[in-house]
Scaffold this motif. Sequence first.
Motif, PDB file in Angstrom:
ATOM      1  N   ALA A  50     -17.605  -4.410  -2.416  1.00 37.27           N
ATOM      2  CA  ALA A  50     -16.157  -4.165  -2.578  1.00 37.27           C
ATOM      3  C   ALA A  50     -15.553  -5.133  -3.599  1.00 37.27           C
ATOM      4  N   ASP A  51     -16.067  -6.378  -3.613  1.00 33.95           N
ATOM      5  CA  ASP A  51     -15.571  -7.359  -4.597  1.00 33.95           C
ATOM      6  C   ASP A  51     -15.930  -6.918  -6.007  1.00 33.95           C
ATOM      7  N   VAL A  52     -17.165  -6.409  -6.170  1.00 36.12           N
ATOM      8  CA  VAL A  52     -17.631  -5.965  -7.490  1.00 36.12           C
ATOM      9  C   VAL A  52     -16.748  -4.810  -7.961  1.00 36.12           C
ATOM     10  N   SER A  53     -16.513  -3.876  -7.068  1.00 31.92           N
ATOM     11  CA  SER A  53     -15.713  -2.707  -7.390  1.00 31.92           C
ATOM     12  C   SER A  53     -14.312  -3.110  -7.838  1.00 31.92           C
ATOM     13  N   ARG A  54     -13.713  -4.045  -7.112  1.00 28.26           N
ATOM     14  CA  ARG A  54     -12.361  -4.489  -7.424  1.00 28.26           C
ATOM     15  C   ARG A  54     -12.316  -5.268  -8.738  1.00 28.26           C
ATOM     16  N   ALA A  55     -13.268  -6.195  -8.895  1.00 27.06           N
ATOM     17  CA  ALA A  55     -13.234  -7.071 -10.075  1.00 27.06           C
ATOM     18  C   ALA A  55     -13.487  -6.292 -11.364  1.00 27.06           C
ATOM     19  N   LEU A  56     -14.360  -5.272 -11.307  1.00 30.39           N
ATOM     20  CA  LEU A  56     -14.703  -4.543 -12.527  1.00 30.39           C
ATOM     21  C   LEU A  56     -13.889  -3.259 -12.672  1.00 30.39           C
ATOM     22  N   GLY A  57     -13.112  -2.925 -11.650  1.00 30.16           N
ATOM     23  CA  GLY A  57     -12.272  -1.726 -11.726  1.00 30.16           C
ATOM     24  C   GLY A  57     -13.096  -0.447 -11.746  1.00 30.16           C
ATOM     25  N   ILE A  58     -14.186  -0.398 -10.991  1.00 31.18           N
ATOM     26  CA  ILE A  58     -15.004   0.829 -10.925  1.00 31.18           C
ATOM     27  C   ILE A  58     -15.094   1.298  -9.477  1.00 31.18           C
ATOM     28  N   SER A  59     -15.412   2.568  -9.318  1.00 31.35           N
ATOM     29  CA  SER A  59     -15.353   3.158  -7.976  1.00 31.35           C
ATOM     30  C   SER A  59     -16.448   2.595  -7.066  1.00 31.35           C
ATOM     31  N   ALA A  60     -16.187   2.651  -5.779  1.00 31.68           N
ATOM     32  CA  ALA A  60     -17.164   2.170  -4.791  1.00 31.68           C
ATOM     33  C   ALA A  60     -18.473   2.946  -4.915  1.00 31.68           C
ATOM     34  N   GLY A  61     -18.361   4.249  -5.206  1.00 31.11           N
ATOM     35  CA  GLY A  61     -19.558   5.090  -5.353  1.00 31.11           C
ATOM     36  C   GLY A  61     -20.428   4.614  -6.510  1.00 31.11           C
ATOM     37  N   SER A  62     -19.780   4.301  -7.642  1.00 30.98           N
ATOM     38  CA  SER A  62     -20.535   3.809  -8.805  1.00 30.98           C
ATOM     39  C   SER A  62     -21.228   2.495  -8.471  1.00 30.98           C
ATOM     40  N   VAL A  63     -20.495   1.608  -7.793  1.00 34.10           N
ATOM     41  CA  VAL A  63     -21.077   0.304  -7.460  1.00 34.10           C
ATOM     42  C   VAL A  63     -22.301   0.500  -6.560  1.00 34.10           C
ATOM     43  N   THR A  64     -22.183   1.402  -5.581  1.00 33.74           N
ATOM     44  CA  THR A  64     -23.311   1.651  -4.678  1.00 33.74           C
ATOM     45  C   THR A  64     -24.531   2.126  -5.463  1.00 33.74           C
ATOM     46  N   GLN A  65     -24.305   3.079  -6.371  1.00 36.65           N
ATOM     47  CA  GLN A  65     -25.406   3.613  -7.178  1.00 36.65           C
ATOM     48  C   GLN A  65     -26.027   2.524  -8.061  1.00 36.65           C
ATOM     49  N   LEU A  66     -25.137   1.793  -8.792  1.00 37.89           N
ATOM     50  CA  LEU A  66     -25.633   0.776  -9.732  1.00 37.89           C
ATOM     51  C   LEU A  66     -26.359  -0.350  -9.006  1.00 37.89           C
ATOM     52  N   THR A  67     -25.806  -0.793  -7.871  1.00 36.13           N
ATOM     53  CA  THR A  67     -26.460  -1.905  -7.175  1.00 36.13           C
ATOM     54  C   THR A  67     -27.779  -1.460  -6.545  1.00 36.13           C
ATOM     55  N   SER A  68     -27.851  -0.201  -6.104  1.00 31.07           N
ATOM     56  CA  SER A  68     -29.144   0.208  -5.521  1.00 31.07           C
ATOM     57  C   SER A  68     -30.198   0.295  -6.623  1.00 31.07           C
ATOM     58  N   ASP A  69     -29.792   0.691  -7.835  1.00 28.73           N
ATOM     59  CA  ASP A  69     -30.734   0.665  -8.970  1.00 28.73           C
ATOM     60  C   ASP A  69     -31.184  -0.771  -9.257  1.00 28.73           C
ATOM     61  N   LEU A  70     -30.210  -1.684  -9.291  1.00 31.53           N
ATOM     62  CA  LEU A  70     -30.531  -3.092  -9.603  1.00 31.53           C
ATOM     63  C   LEU A  70     -31.418  -3.705  -8.521  1.00 31.53           C
ATOM     64  N   ILE A  71     -31.219  -3.282  -7.286  1.00 33.14           N
ATOM     65  CA  ILE A  71     -32.073  -3.777  -6.192  1.00 33.14           C
ATOM     66  C   ILE A  71     -33.495  -3.210  -6.357  1.00 33.14           C
ATOM     67  N   ALA A  72     -33.552  -1.908  -6.687  1.00 34.05           N
ATOM     68  CA  ALA A  72     -34.865  -1.272  -6.860  1.00 34.05           C
ATOM     69  C   ALA A  72     -35.636  -1.905  -8.014  1.00 34.05           C
TER      70      ALA A  72
END
Length: 426
Positions: A50-72
Amino acid sequence: MSPAPLPPVVTAPEGYAGCGPLLPGPATDSKPLRQRVFEHVRATGIAARADVSRALGISAGSVTQLTSDLIAQGYLCETAEITRDRREPARGRPAVSLAVVPKAHRVIGIKLSDERHTAVLADFSGTILAEAMLPTPPVRKSLDQICDETAELVARLLAEADLPLDAISAIGIGLSGLVEPETGAVPWSPLLIGTDLPARDALTQRLGRPVLIENDANMLTLAELWFGAGRAMSDFAVVTIEHGVGMGLVVGNRLYRGTRGMGMELGHTKVHLDGALCRCGQRGCLEAYLADYALAREAATALGRNPRNQASPQAMLEALFAEAKTGNMAARSIFRRAGRYLALGLSNVIQIFDPELVILSGERMRYDYLYADEVIAETLALTLNHGRQPCRIEIHNWGDMVWARGAAALALSYVTDTALGQGAVA
Ligand SMILES: [Zn+2]
């Protein structure tokens, strides 16, 4: 100067200092979102989605997708640590946090100098894992000799960290002189014999890992931008007084490099028409009134000593400083005059760039005559401000390892661009 961006919510919880610039600068505009997400997590040390989403101004859905890629891909991990929803600190909703996987990459940062070379080994989160130092004779060296010494320093560092060379993704190296980061050439350096040397190529070949090179004052400025007082600052300058006078400048949260690698040579800006002879061959440079060789030249006269009898300009300077402390008026007047020239140079920097902060750094800062309150007062007196808040001037008397950390930041930045930037293989 660009307008100061609003500070995002990026205060790190205790124990997670993070590293890297905290403000979004123009450099982030061209970066892919996944890189911006990664860099935000690294800068804060630990962050909830939620902090990432707020700080970068991107949707929660995008953050979930991007972070799961970065984790993978092995760059981020979920941690057991709990961060709080900072919009509602009172209720403190717990959230799963993200952190950088430290061992995803490791880099080395090196400062080459004329008395000792220093190096640090950092992981991908910016944590320093090991340090090493190599004493070196204070004479100019061939590029070959510098390559040999650097290789020996790297070997010491790897032994200290108990890691093989192939655990290292890149090596950042800072040295004094004119450096062209793009081509990796060194047109001129006081450490090296010869001109227009292909330093980066020679070091890459000798060390067997990708090498980045940079002017040492820029290196120190990067250390402030990534680890120090400049992390949350859009515009600041670093002025170094070592064997020469150097400067680094951050504009819009990004290191300003100029066009031909010749910028920020504060030491060779002219403060006197037909003035004292500088080691660059021209006259009236600031450095010719402030650097150790300039003070040593005057010290020889003031103290009635033959400069040839002294081991080095540094030894002469130490003798001069000791005399000044015991009340020798001639010795004091030399430092006082140097201090006034320093004030002149600093006021020019402030007048031209209007930075939020000027950091004075380097070994010479321990000669307190050079940064006495009166020098700072004189600097501000020479600068127009029309009732505005004056520029802050801070003294940072840090050792060589801080410069090496700046070199590590350069390498981290390169590895991050390579792994996550435009054109990286996702
Ligand atoms: Zn000069």
